[in-house]
Design a protein around this motif. Structure first.
Motif, PDB file in Angstrom:
ATOM      1  N   HIS A   1      51.579  67.964 -44.362  1.00  0.00           N
ATOM      2  CA  HIS A   1      50.447  66.833 -43.794  1.00  0.00           C
ATOM      3  C   HIS A   1      52.325  65.642 -43.347  1.00  0.00           C
ATOM      4  O   HIS A   1      53.423  66.313 -43.448  1.00  0.00           O
ATOM      5  CB  HIS A   1      50.588  65.582 -44.734  1.00  0.00           C
ATOM      6  CG  HIS A   1      50.637  64.440 -44.558  1.00  0.00           C
ATOM      7  ND1 HIS A   1      49.122  64.332 -44.091  1.00  0.00           N
ATOM      8  CD2 HIS A   1      51.481  62.592 -45.015  1.00  0.00           C
ATOM      9  CE1 HIS A   1      49.097  62.302 -43.508  1.00  0.00           C
ATOM     10  NE2 HIS A   1      50.219  62.070 -44.090  1.00  0.00           N
ATOM     11  N   GLY A   2      52.121  65.514 -41.972  1.00  0.00           N
ATOM     12  CA  GLY A   2      53.726  64.735 -41.463  1.00  0.00           C
ATOM     13  C   GLY A   2      53.926  66.266 -40.726  1.00  0.00           C
ATOM     14  O   GLY A   2      54.898  65.057 -39.600  1.00  0.00           O
ATOM     15  N   ASP A   3      53.695  66.944 -40.364  1.00  0.00           N
ATOM     16  CA  ASP A   3      53.661  68.351 -39.016  1.00  0.00           C
ATOM     17  C   ASP A   3      53.655  67.511 -37.924  1.00  0.00           C
ATOM     18  O   ASP A   3      53.083  66.914 -37.467  1.00  0.00           O
ATOM     19  CB  ASP A   3      53.704  70.092 -39.681  1.00  0.00           C
ATOM     20  CG  ASP A   3      54.696  70.187 -40.763  1.00  0.00           C
ATOM     21  OD1 ASP A   3      55.099  69.594 -41.688  1.00  0.00           O
ATOM     22  OD2 ASP A   3      53.995  71.001 -41.180  1.00  0.00           O
ATOM     23  N   ASN A   4      54.764  68.108 -36.828  1.00  0.00           N
ATOM     24  CA  ASN A   4      54.371  68.513 -35.287  1.00  0.00           C
ATOM     25  C   ASN A   4      53.904  69.650 -34.840  1.00  0.00           C
ATOM     26  O   ASN A   4      54.524  70.303 -34.104  1.00  0.00           O
ATOM     27  CB  ASN A   4      55.619  67.592 -35.387  1.00  0.00           C
ATOM     28  CG  ASN A   4      56.730  68.683 -34.810  1.00  0.00           C
ATOM     29  OD1 ASN A   4      57.555  69.563 -35.147  1.00  0.00           O
ATOM     30  ND2 ASN A   4      57.897  68.168 -34.365  1.00  0.00           N
ATOM     31  N   THR A   5      52.951  69.789 -35.317  1.00  0.00           N
ATOM     32  CA  THR A   5      52.827  72.042 -34.626  1.00  0.00           C
ATOM     33  C   THR A   5      51.081  71.824 -34.567  1.00  0.00           C
ATOM     34  O   THR A   5      51.085  72.726 -33.905  1.00  0.00           O
ATOM     35  CB  THR A   5      52.563  72.332 -36.248  1.00  0.00           C
ATOM     36  OG1 THR A   5      51.571  71.763 -36.796  1.00  0.00           O
ATOM     37  CG2 THR A   5      53.727  72.639 -36.937  1.00  0.00           C
ATOM     38  N   GLY A   6      50.897  70.293 -34.196  1.00  0.00           N
ATOM     39  CA  GLY A   6      49.410  70.171 -33.313  1.00  0.00           C
ATOM     40  C   GLY A   6      49.944  70.853 -32.053  1.00  0.00           C
ATOM     41  O   GLY A   6      50.676  70.271 -31.286  1.00  0.00           O
ATOM     42  N   SER A   7      48.768  71.055 -31.234  1.00  0.00           N
ATOM     43  CA  SER A   7      48.372  70.977 -29.460  1.00  0.00           C
ATOM     44  C   SER A   7      47.149  70.600 -28.855  1.00  0.00           C
ATOM     45  O   SER A   7      46.174  70.621 -29.449  1.00  0.00           O
ATOM     46  CB  SER A   7      49.339  72.426 -29.125  1.00  0.00           C
ATOM     47  OG  SER A   7      48.410  72.905 -29.949  1.00  0.00           O
ATOM     48  N   ILE A   8      47.334  70.306 -27.889  1.00  0.00           N
ATOM     49  CA  ILE A   8      46.200  69.752 -26.690  1.00  0.00           C
ATOM     50  C   ILE A   8      46.617  71.203 -24.898  1.00  0.00           C
ATOM     51  O   ILE A   8      47.339  70.936 -24.951  1.00  0.00           O
ATOM     52  CB  ILE A   8      46.106  68.341 -26.343  1.00  0.00           C
ATOM     53  CG1 ILE A   8      46.002  67.465 -28.127  1.00  0.00           C
ATOM     54  CG2 ILE A   8      45.201  67.871 -25.686  1.00  0.00           C
ATOM     55  CD1 ILE A   8      45.704  66.115 -28.107  1.00  0.00           C
TER      56      ILE A   8
END
Length: 189
Positions: free
Chosen positions: A145-152
């Motif tokens: 939770h809170g990581d910045n590993t998302g992508s679009i």
């Protein structure tokens, strides 16, 4: 026409064409040799239009510049005041450039200083195709939770196939040619 003494005869309102003239002395019956007279008319007004298509789908960035060419008795009279229409002759304007036009067909015509009107010419201002998002994929944050590993990833369909700028913050900022956004935290984009 009959005249008892010498006189000049004048006839107006004639259409262009060849006319044969004869003169007969009423008393003696003697006839003069016929003389052929050619009534000429100026050539038609030639109309051309330079068209600028819309910049974006649905906007009013179209432009028409109407040009008229007219030769009268061998002299170019195109520079004389003329009026221009883009609505089939319903209204005329002294300016030959029409801006802020929507996409579609326009019937252009020119009326010269003598009141002569050109044939109407239909010209079209092209509408660009709607720029559409063809695909949007995303990858959720998988670790903590809170990581910045998302992508679009975003791809778009556009007729011009030119470079596109992409935004994931509602259009506040754009990234030139960059259609993959990574290092994202959870949220709406």
């Amino acid at each position: 026409y009959e005249q008892s003494s010498s006189a000049t005869y004048q006839k107006s309102g004639l259409k262009a064409g060849a006319y044969a003239t004869f003169v007969t002395d009423v008393q003696s019956g003697c006839k003069a040799t016929d003389l052929s007279v050619q009534v000429k008319q100026p050539p038609e007004i030639q109309v051309d239009a330079e068209v600028s298509d819309l910049t974006c789908y649905g906007d009013n960035s179209g432009r028409l510049e109407i040009r008229a060419k007219e030769m009268e008795w061998g002299a170019d009279v195109s520079n004389l005041p003329s009026e221009y229409s883009i609505d089939g002759g319903l209204t005329y304007s002294f300016g030959n450039t029409f801006k802020n036009l929507a996409g579609g067909k326009y019937s252009v015509a020119v009326r010269n200083i003598n009141g002569c009107i050109s044939e109407h010419k239909t010209v079209s201002i092209g509408e660009d195709v709607l720029l559409e998002i063809a695909r949007a994929d995303f990858a959720n944050i998988e670790r903590c939770h809170g990581d910045n590993t998302g992508s679009i990833y975003v791809s778009a369909n556009f007729r011009n196939n030119g470079p596109l700028d992409y935004s994931i913050d509602g259009g506040r900022t754009y990234h030139n040619g960059l259609n993959t956004f990574s290092g994202l935290t959870a949220g709406k984009y």
